[in-house]
Design a protein around this motif. Sequence first.
Motif, PDB file in Angstrom:
ATOM      1  N   LYS A 305      38.841   1.312  45.683  1.00 57.21           N
ATOM      2  CA  LYS A 305      38.414   0.401  44.623  1.00 57.21           C
ATOM      3  C   LYS A 305      36.886   0.439  44.431  1.00 57.21           C
ATOM      4  N   ALA A 306      36.158   0.362  45.539  1.00 55.34           N
ATOM      5  CA  ALA A 306      34.694   0.306  45.447  1.00 55.34           C
ATOM      6  C   ALA A 306      34.081   1.696  45.265  1.00 55.34           C
ATOM      7  N   GLY A 307      34.743   2.705  45.758  1.00 57.25           N
ATOM      8  CA  GLY A 307      34.191   4.066  45.719  1.00 57.25           C
ATOM      9  C   GLY A 307      33.407   4.345  46.991  1.00 57.25           C
ATOM     10  N   GLU A 308      33.548   5.574  47.503  1.00 58.06           N
ATOM     11  CA  GLU A 308      32.907   5.945  48.780  1.00 58.06           C
ATOM     12  C   GLU A 308      31.393   5.725  48.737  1.00 58.06           C
ATOM     13  N   GLU A 309      30.818   6.022  47.572  1.00 58.64           N
ATOM     14  CA  GLU A 309      29.365   5.933  47.438  1.00 58.64           C
ATOM     15  C   GLU A 309      28.859   4.496  47.629  1.00 58.64           C
ATOM     16  N   LYS A 310      29.562   3.579  46.963  1.00 54.60           N
ATOM     17  CA  LYS A 310      29.190   2.153  47.038  1.00 54.60           C
ATOM     18  C   LYS A 310      29.341   1.647  48.475  1.00 54.60           C
ATOM     19  N   ILE A 311      30.427   2.036  49.109  1.00 52.26           N
ATOM     20  CA  ILE A 311      30.671   1.611  50.494  1.00 52.26           C
ATOM     21  C   ILE A 311      29.525   2.110  51.389  1.00 52.26           C
ATOM     22  N   ALA A 312      29.143   3.384  51.211  1.00 51.72           N
ATOM     23  CA  ALA A 312      28.075   3.969  52.036  1.00 51.72           C
ATOM     24  C   ALA A 312      26.749   3.251  51.790  1.00 51.72           C
ATOM     25  N   LYS A 313      26.511   2.885  50.525  1.00 48.80           N
ATOM     26  CA  LYS A 313      25.264   2.195  50.166  1.00 48.80           C
ATOM     27  C   LYS A 313      25.221   0.796  50.824  1.00 48.80           C
ATOM     28  N   ASP A 314      26.345   0.063  50.691  1.00 49.58           N
ATOM     29  CA  ASP A 314      26.426  -1.276  51.302  1.00 49.58           C
ATOM     30  C   ASP A 314      26.232  -1.207  52.809  1.00 49.58           C
ATOM     31  N   LYS A 315      26.848  -0.184  53.394  1.00 50.07           N
ATOM     32  CA  LYS A 315      26.787  -0.015  54.848  1.00 50.07           C
ATOM     33  C   LYS A 315      25.333   0.223  55.283  1.00 50.07           C
ATOM     34  N   ALA A 316      24.639   1.086  54.551  1.00 48.39           N
ATOM     35  CA  ALA A 316      23.240   1.400  54.884  1.00 48.39           C
ATOM     36  C   ALA A 316      22.361   0.154  54.725  1.00 48.39           C
ATOM     37  N   GLU A 317      22.630  -0.613  53.668  1.00 53.45           N
ATOM     38  CA  GLU A 317      21.850  -1.841  53.448  1.00 53.45           C
ATOM     39  C   GLU A 317      22.112  -2.863  54.557  1.00 53.45           C
ATOM     40  N   TYR A 318      23.390  -2.954  54.914  1.00 53.63           N
ATOM     41  CA  TYR A 318      23.706  -3.915  55.972  1.00 53.63           C
ATOM     42  C   TYR A 318      23.054  -3.525  57.304  1.00 53.63           C
ATOM     43  N   LYS A 319      22.990  -2.230  57.546  1.00 52.53           N
ATOM     44  CA  LYS A 319      22.370  -1.730  58.787  1.00 52.53           C
ATOM     45  C   LYS A 319      20.958  -2.336  58.944  1.00 52.53           C
ATOM     46  N   ILE A 320      20.222  -2.378  57.837  1.00 52.98           N
ATOM     47  CA  ILE A 320      18.855  -2.924  57.862  1.00 52.98           C
ATOM     48  C   ILE A 320      18.900  -4.434  58.145  1.00 52.98           C
ATOM     49  N   THR A 321      19.796  -5.130  57.428  1.00 53.48           N
ATOM     50  CA  THR A 321      19.957  -6.584  57.658  1.00 53.48           C
ATOM     51  C   THR A 321      20.357  -6.851  59.106  1.00 53.48           C
ATOM     52  N   GLN A 322      21.274  -6.025  59.616  1.00 54.84           N
ATOM     53  CA  GLN A 322      21.779  -6.248  60.974  1.00 54.84           C
ATOM     54  C   GLN A 322      20.660  -6.124  62.012  1.00 54.84           C
ATOM     55  N   GLU A 323      19.787  -5.133  61.824  1.00 52.46           N
ATOM     56  CA  GLU A 323      18.655  -4.976  62.746  1.00 52.46           C
ATOM     57  C   GLU A 323      17.838  -6.270  62.819  1.00 52.46           C
ATOM     58  N   LYS A 324      17.613  -6.882  61.651  1.00 44.54           N
ATOM     59  CA  LYS A 324      16.869  -8.149  61.607  1.00 44.54           C
ATOM     60  C   LYS A 324      17.675  -9.261  62.281  1.00 44.54           C
ATOM     61  N   GLN A 325      18.971  -9.298  61.975  1.00 45.11           N
ATOM     62  CA  GLN A 325      19.823 -10.339  62.567  1.00 45.11           C
ATOM     63  C   GLN A 325      19.792 -10.254  64.098  1.00 45.11           C
ATOM     64  N   LEU A 326      19.827  -9.017  64.612  1.00 41.54           N
ATOM     65  CA  LEU A 326      19.848  -8.856  66.068  1.00 41.54           C
ATOM     66  C   LEU A 326      18.539  -9.337  66.693  1.00 41.54           C
ATOM     67  N   LYS A 327      17.432  -9.025  66.033  1.00 45.66           N
ATOM     68  CA  LYS A 327      16.133  -9.484  66.556  1.00 45.66           C
ATOM     69  C   LYS A 327      16.032 -11.009  66.463  1.00 45.66           C
ATOM     70  N   ALA A 328      16.501 -11.555  65.340  1.00 44.53           N
ATOM     71  CA  ALA A 328      16.494 -13.014  65.159  1.00 44.53           C
ATOM     72  C   ALA A 328      17.381 -13.684  66.212  1.00 44.53           C
ATOM     73  N   LEU A 329      18.514 -13.074  66.493  1.00 39.59           N
ATOM     74  CA  LEU A 329      19.477 -13.597  67.470  1.00 39.59           C
ATOM     75  C   LEU A 329      18.871 -13.648  68.869  1.00 39.59           C
ATOM     76  N   LYS A 330      18.203 -12.571  69.235  1.00 37.48           N
ATOM     77  CA  LYS A 330      17.568 -12.502  70.563  1.00 37.48           C
ATOM     78  C   LYS A 330      16.552 -13.648  70.728  1.00 37.48           C
ATOM     79  N   LEU A 331      15.785 -13.898  69.660  1.00 33.81           N
ATOM     80  CA  LEU A 331      14.769 -14.959  69.740  1.00 33.81           C
ATOM     81  C   LEU A 331      15.398 -16.352  69.759  1.00 33.81           C
ATOM     82  N   ILE A 332      16.543 -16.500  69.123  1.00 33.39           N
ATOM     83  CA  ILE A 332      17.272 -17.787  69.189  1.00 33.39           C
ATOM     84  C   ILE A 332      17.606 -18.077  70.650  1.00 33.39           C
TER      85      ILE A 332
END
Length: 439
Positions: A305-332
């Motif tokens: 439905k979304a297309g492989e390209e869109k999925i890959a793009k979302d995944k790459a974007e989330y990877k960046i968000t996740q890195e921040k979330q992990l650092k934020a989590l550690k400081l919590i």
Amino acid sequence: MLFLKQTQLMKTKISIGFIALAASLQCLAQTPEQIINADVIIRDIGVVTMIQPSAQEHQMVCISKGIITFIGKDAAAKELKTNAKVINGTGKYIMPGMADMHCHLPEKKEIKNYFTLNIMSGVTTLRSMQGNNEHLEYRKMTDAPVPNLYLSAPPVLTKKIISNSVADSMIGKYKAEGFDFVKILYVNDSASFAAIMLNAKKYNMPVCGHLPKCVSLEYVLQSGYNSIEHMGGIASAYDKGMEYYQSTLTLTKKNNVYHCPTMDWYQIAYHELSEDEMKKRFGMELIEDSVKQKWSKSIADDIKKAGEEKIAKDKAEYKITQEKQLKALKLIADNNVGLLIGLDAGGLYEVPGFEMIEEMKIYKRAGLSNYQILQAATINAARYLKQDGKWGSVETNKDANLILLSANPLIDIEAITKVEGIFLNGKYYLPKDLKKNLE
Ligand SMILES: [Zn+2]
């Protein structure tokens, strides 16, 4: 002068020594009765108390009527005169039962399996985040053991303005029906949010949920809101620089607000893991093939439905968000800000309870110690619920809602996947017996 000082010091030492001796004699004098009256005695066990960062080895733990009545050093060779059920704990560990603080209870026909999977995996407390009236009945279920339940009312999700009188009757009704708290999914405007917070206070109902977008993070933190789900607002606060983030954490801590990150949910939603990896997850063997096939089809449909390209793009974007979330989590965690663990299970390849290790592995990736991770799953949950006088740690006079593990989870977090027995509300269960409840 010096001599005098030394004498005084000795006197102090002697009197402290005397108090300690008297206390231990008193303790010894009380011990036999607690052992004789115990229903269960676990011998030579390692105790993961959750108030100390290392296990207390070779202990004797007595349980009577579902309460821990005695913990003390065990002379393992000593024979005991007792009618209690004796469990040999040599080489094993007990810790408090775990709490999944973000769950979605399924409908009635699936609830028995759902509770069973949770208890089998050592989860003895559930905070339900999307309530309906059927859930109130679940507490009274008798055909299978029920974890301790904290139930949200039907969530607030409306674009309408909530007036003071609407909030009053809504929250008053939820309180009277027996719900434990109010969850917000979406609230339209700041006046509606204020009306909910005001009336929740009136009825002594905690409020938590998604970060309301109609007000600022600072406003939410000072409003009485007591937990924020899914790292709401935190990754963006982290983005604004360390000074701002630290001040946010200080405000969070000051107002006793907790975070419940649900990181594994994100991981699955953004296709972080291959399907092969997900098929090998802990507990997956307990899921029927027909269910797994449905999951597989759902993923394939999603990609189509979304297309492989869109999925890959979302995944790459989330990877960046996740890195921040992990650092934020550690400081919590490092700043001792309230941190919970919640699974948001019920989606694809998420096995209730068994998914706990997946969420813990992400906390581990963020750099948390095993002690910090286990605290999030036990004592922090109890503190959040203002139940820490009753459970969340292994101490005398607390509820004996405990799990028996074949290894020490403070050394290796994977030990939480090695549950040998579960104590819940005065009963002892073996996973193999609970498994028979699965339909
Ligand atoms: Zn949820």
